[in-house]
Design a protein around this motif. Structure first.
Motif, short mmCIF file in Angstrom:
data_model
loop_
_atom_site.label_atom_id
_atom_site.label_comp_id
_atom_site.label_asym_id
_atom_site.label_seq_id
_atom_site.Cartn_x
_atom_site.Cartn_y
_atom_site.Cartn_z
N UNK A 108 -0.96 0.79 -0.16
CA UNK A 108 -2.27 0.75 -0.82
C UNK A 108 -3.39 0.76 0.22
N UNK A 109 -3.18 0.01 1.32
CA UNK A 109 -4.18 -0.05 2.37
C UNK A 109 -4.36 1.31 3.04
N UNK A 110 -3.24 1.99 3.30
CA UNK A 110 -3.31 3.32 3.91
C UNK A 110 -4.07 4.29 3.00
N UNK A 111 -3.75 4.25 1.72
CA UNK A 111 -4.40 5.15 0.77
C UNK A 111 -5.88 4.83 0.65
N UNK A 112 -6.20 3.52 0.58
CA UNK A 112 -7.61 3.13 0.48
C UNK A 112 -8.39 3.57 1.72
N UNK A 154 5.35 -4.14 1.00
CA UNK A 154 5.34 -2.73 1.39
C UNK A 154 4.32 -1.95 0.55
N UNK A 155 4.28 -2.28 -0.74
CA UNK A 155 3.32 -1.59 -1.61
C UNK A 155 1.89 -1.88 -1.17
N UNK A 156 1.65 -3.11 -0.71
CA UNK A 156 0.30 -3.47 -0.23
C UNK A 156 -0.08 -2.65 0.99
N UNK A 208 -11.45 5.83 1.76
CA UNK A 208 -12.65 5.30 2.39
C UNK A 208 -13.22 6.26 3.41
N UNK A 209 -12.35 6.92 4.16
CA UNK A 209 -12.82 7.90 5.14
C UNK A 209 -13.51 9.06 4.43
N UNK A 210 -12.97 9.46 3.28
CA UNK A 210 -13.62 10.52 2.50
C UNK A 210 -15.01 10.06 2.03
N UNK A 211 -15.10 8.78 1.62
CA UNK A 211 -16.39 8.24 1.19
C UNK A 211 -17.39 8.26 2.34
N UNK A 212 -16.90 7.87 3.53
CA UNK A 212 -17.78 7.84 4.71
C UNK A 212 -18.28 9.24 5.02
N UNK A 260 -8.24 2.75 -4.87
CA UNK A 260 -7.15 3.57 -5.39
C UNK A 260 -6.52 2.86 -6.57
N UNK A 261 -6.27 3.60 -7.64
CA UNK A 261 -5.67 3.00 -8.84
C UNK A 261 -4.23 2.62 -8.57
#
Length: 621
Positions: A584-588, A579-581, A592-596, A158-159
Motif C-alpha cells: 500500500x505504501x509503495x502504491x501510495x 506485507x499488504x501495508x 503521490x509522485x503523480x500528484x507532485x 489508493x483504494x
C-alpha cells in the motif's frame, strides 16, 4: 509545521554530510552567485549561469553536453525545482536558525565523546569551502524543498481494491520452461571467406590497436620504517602535554532554557520597543517565581522549536548560539536567570539549568597517545630530511636506482607490463606515477623518473627496463579470431531466424521438436530475472496468460535465441497485514509522485517564466 526537522533529523544529517541535494543545482552557488547574469527567471527567482553549470557537472554522463535539447530539458527541470522552492517559502516551510543549529550540533560526525566539537565543525566547513551562513542557506532551501515535495509525494491515496490488485500482481508467479536455439547448431552451415575477414580487419582497426607498454624497476621510500626507529622520552611527553593541555580538555557546554519575544532585525523601532517591554515584564514574573520559568515559556515564547519544551534548548557549546546569547549563557551559574538579552531574533530571558565540560584529562590517561604523536612527528621530520637527499640521489645519479635505494635502505623492485593510460594495482593506481613512466626522460633518455609523491609519506622513483610502442596487431595474428567471430555472428543470425519461426509456430498452436527445460523456479515481479535474460523475464510477465501455454522469445546477448513457455499461473494466497501495508505504501508513493508532477505542471501554467541569456551562453549545443 516544522516537525519535519525533528522527525527526520538523520535525513537532514545525511544531506549535511553529502551536500548533494536533489535541488543542488542552485544550493550553495545561489548564495555565492546571486548577482551573476541570469539565464532565466521563474516567479522572480533567477537561474544563473553558475547554477546551470553546476547542474551540468552533476548530470555528467546522463546528458549530452553538446545537445541543446538536453540543455533545455535540464533548464526546464531546474525551473520546476526552483518553482517548488518558491512555493515552499511562500507556505512558510523554512526551518528556524535554532532548529538548524540543533540538527548540526546533534550530528555524531561532528562530535567528540558525545559533545559537539567546534574544531571538527570548522574543519568540515573548510573542506566543503563553505561558511556557516552558506550552510544555513543551503539547508533552509533543502528542508523547505523536501517538505513541500513530501506533502504531495507521500500523500497519495489508493483504494483497498487497488492495493489488493497491486499486491496480487506483484506476488503472482508464472511457471515457465525454456528452449534454446544456439549458434553452435548452425556453425557447420556458415562460411567466411578471407575477403570478409580482411575487410573486417581494415574497417575495425581500433579493435586491434595495442597501447604503449613499459616494464620498469622502482624504489619506494616510505616513512613507515622510520617510525620504529624513533622514541619519545617521559620528559618529551610531559612537555607536550603541558603545551597542549587545551587539546585534552572536554569542551564547555551549557544546558539552558529561554523565553524569546520575537523582534527581527528588520522590525520597526516601535515593534522592537514593544517587544522589549514585554520581555522586561515577563522577566519580572520569572524573578518573582523562578519555578514557573517553563510554564511562562510555554505561554509566552515565540521560539516554536523550544516553546513546547518549556524553553529547553538542551546542551550547546561555544559558537553554537549568537554571541550575545552565548556570552550571557556562559556567564551564568546553574539556577541563575539573565537579564533581557537582545539578538537578531529578538529579546531573550535565559535560565541556566546546568553546565558540563572544561575538565582536563590527566596525563597518565593520554601519555601513550602523546608518545605516539611525538614519534610520528619525529618520523615525519626524518622523512622530510631524507626525502630531499632521496630526490637528489635519484636526480644526480640518474643512470641507476641503487644509490637512492641504498640511501633509504629500500629494495629495488620490478613491475609487470604497464599499459599507458591503464592503471593497475597499487602503487600504479596513482595517475601521476603512471604518467611519470611514459615521459621522454624515462623512455628515450633512459633516466630515472622524477620522484612521485604517491602518498603524503611515500615517494617513488622508476626506471625503464623494457618498452613496446603503440601499434596495431598484424593481420596474421588476428585473422583466425576474426574468422571465428564472423562465423558466430552468421550462426547467431540463423539461430534467431529459426527461433522466430518456431515461436510463430508455437503461438499458432503448432508443435515443434524443441527440447524444453523447466525453469529453476517460477518467475515473479519480486524475482523477475530468475535464471533467464531480464528482457525475456519482462516478456514472460507481460504475456496474456488467459490461455496457456503462452509463448514469448528473445535473442540473448551470447547469440542464442531463447523461447519461454508459460505453463501455469500460481496466484498468491492470503497476503498478511504487514506485507499488504508495504504494498500500500509503495502504491501510495507512486500515486503521490503523480500528484507532485501534476502540481508542478499546474504551477508552471500559472508561473512567470522568462528566458534571457540562455541561447547565447549555450550556443555550442
Amino acid at each position: 509545521m516544522f516537525d519535519y526537522v525533528h522527525e527526520n533529523k538523520r535525513v537532514v544529517q545525511i544531506v549535511l554530510l553529502l551536500i548533494i541535494l536533489p535541488f543542488a543545482f542552485w544550493g550553495v552557488s545561489s548564495y555565492r552567485q546571486s548577482s551573476s547574469e541570469a539565464l532565466a527567471t521563474i516567479d522572480g527567482e533567477d537561474i544563473t549561469q553558475q547554477e546551470f553549470e553546476n547542474a551540468m557537472r552533476q548530470m555528467r554522463g546522463r546528458l549530452n553536453p553538446d545537445s541543446l535539447q538536453d540543455k533545455l530539458a535540464l533548464l526546464d527541470r531546474i525551473a520546476s525545482e526552483k518553482l517548488l522552492l518558491v512555493k515552499a517559502r511562500a507556505a512558510g516551510l523554512e526551518p528556524t536558525a535554532s532548529q538548524l543549529q540543533e540538527v548540526i550540533s546533534n550530528m555524531s560526525e561532528l562530535q567528540t565523546d558525545g559533545q559537539f566539537d567546534r574544531k571538527k565543525y570548522e574543519a568540515w566547513l573548510h573542506n566543503l569551502g563553505m561558511t556557516p551562513k552558506m550552510l544555513e542557506a543551503t539547508l533552509k532551501n533543502d528542508i523547505a524543498y523536501r517538505q513541500i515535495t513530501e506533502i504531495y509525494g507521500q500523500n497519495g491515496q489508493a483504494s483497498a481494491m487497488a492495493v489488493d490488485s497491486f499486491a496480487r500482481a506483484i506476488e503472482q508467479q508464472r511457471v515457465v520452461s525454456l528452449a534454446k536455439i544456439t549458434p553452435d547448431t548452425f556453425l557447420s552451415q556458415v562460411k567466411v571467406d578471407e575477403a570478409a575477414t580482411k575487410k573486417y580487419y581494415e574497417e575495425n582497426q581500433a579493435e586491434f590497436a595495442t597501447p604503449e607498454r613499459a616494464r620498469v624497476e622502482y624504489v619506494i621510500f616510505s616513512a613507515d620504517p622510520l617510525l620504529s626507529q624513533t622514541t619519545a622520552s617521559a620528559d618529551e611527553v610531559k612537555t607536550y602535554y603541558e603545551e597542549h593541555k587545551g587539546d585534552y580538555a572536554a569542551p564547555e557546554q551549557r544546558h539552558a532554557a529561554h523565553i524569546l519575544i520575537s523582534a527581527p532585525a528588520k522590525a520597526s523601532e516601535a515593534d522592537k520597543k514593544a517587544a522589549q517591554a514585554k520581555a522586561e515584564s515577563i522577566l519580572q514574573q520569572v524573578k518573582a517565581a523562578p519555578g514557573k520559568f517553563a510554564e511562562l515559556a510555554k505561554e509566552n515564547s515565540d521560539d516554536p522549536g523550544s516553546k513546547a519544551k518549556g524553553g529547553d534548548l538542551g546542551f550547546f557549546g561555544r559558537g553554537m548560539m549568537l554571541k550575545p546569547f552565548e556570552d550571557a549563557a556562559f556567564s551564568l551559574k546553574p539556577g541563575e536567570i539573565s537579564g533581557v538579552v537582545q539578538t537578531d531574533f529578538g529579546f531573550h530571558i535565559i535560565m541556566l539549568l546546568e553546565k558540563r565540560g572544561g575538565n582536563v584529562t590527566p596525563l597518565d590517561e593520554v601519555k601513550t597517545e602523546i608518545a605516539s604523536k611525538i614519534k610520528m612527528q619525529k618520523a615525519g621530520e626524518k622523512f622530510t630530511e631524507l626525502a630531499e637527499k632521496f630526490k637528489e640521489a635519484a636526480y644526480t645519479q640518474s643512470d641507476s636506482l641503487k644509490p637512492a635505494a641504498d640511501l633509504v635502505k629500500a629494495t629495488v623492485q620490478q613491475s609487470g607490463w604497464l599499459e599507458k593510460g591503464q592503471r593497475g594495482a597499487y602503487p600504479w593506481t596513482d595517475k601521476a606515477l603512471q604518467q611519470a613512466v611514459f615521459t621522454e626522460d624515462v623512455l628515450k633518455k633512459k633516466r630515472n623518473s622524477s620522484p612521485v609523491e604517491i602518498a603524503s609519506d611515500r615517494l617513488m622513483v622508476v626506471r625503464l627496463l623494457d618498452y613496446k610502442p603503440s601499434g596495431t596487431q598484424p593481420y596474421a595474428e588476428v585473422a583466425d579470431a576474426i574468422n571465428k567471430k564472423l562465423m558466430r555472428q552468421q550462426a547467431s543470425e540463423l539461430a534467431a531466424k529459426q527461433g522466430q519461426t518456431m515461436l510463430a509456430q508455437l503461438q499458432g498452436g503448432a508443435k515443434t521438436s524443441l527440447k524444453w527445460v523447466a525453469g529453476k523456479e517460477p518467475v515473479s515481479r519480486l524475482h523477475p530475472a530468475n535464471n533467464m535474460d531480464a528482457g525475456l523475464a519482462r516478456l514472460v510477465l507481460q504475456v496474456d496468460a488467459s490461455k496457456l501455454p503462452a509463448y514469448v522469445g528473445k535473442a540473448g546477448d551470447n547469440g542464442e535465441y531463447v523461447i519461454a513457455r508459460v505453463e501455469a499461473i500460481k496466484e498468491p494466497g492470503p497476503i498478511d497485514r504487514a506485507k499488504r501495508a508495504k504494498y500500500a505504501q509503495v502504491l501510495r508513493q507512486a500515486i503521490g509522485e503523480e500528484l507532485l508532477q501534476a502540481y508542478i505542471a499546474d504551477s508552471r501554467k500559472h508561473a512567470s517564466f522568462k528566458m534571457r541569456a540562455f541561447a547565447a551562453a549555450n550556443s555550442k549545443g
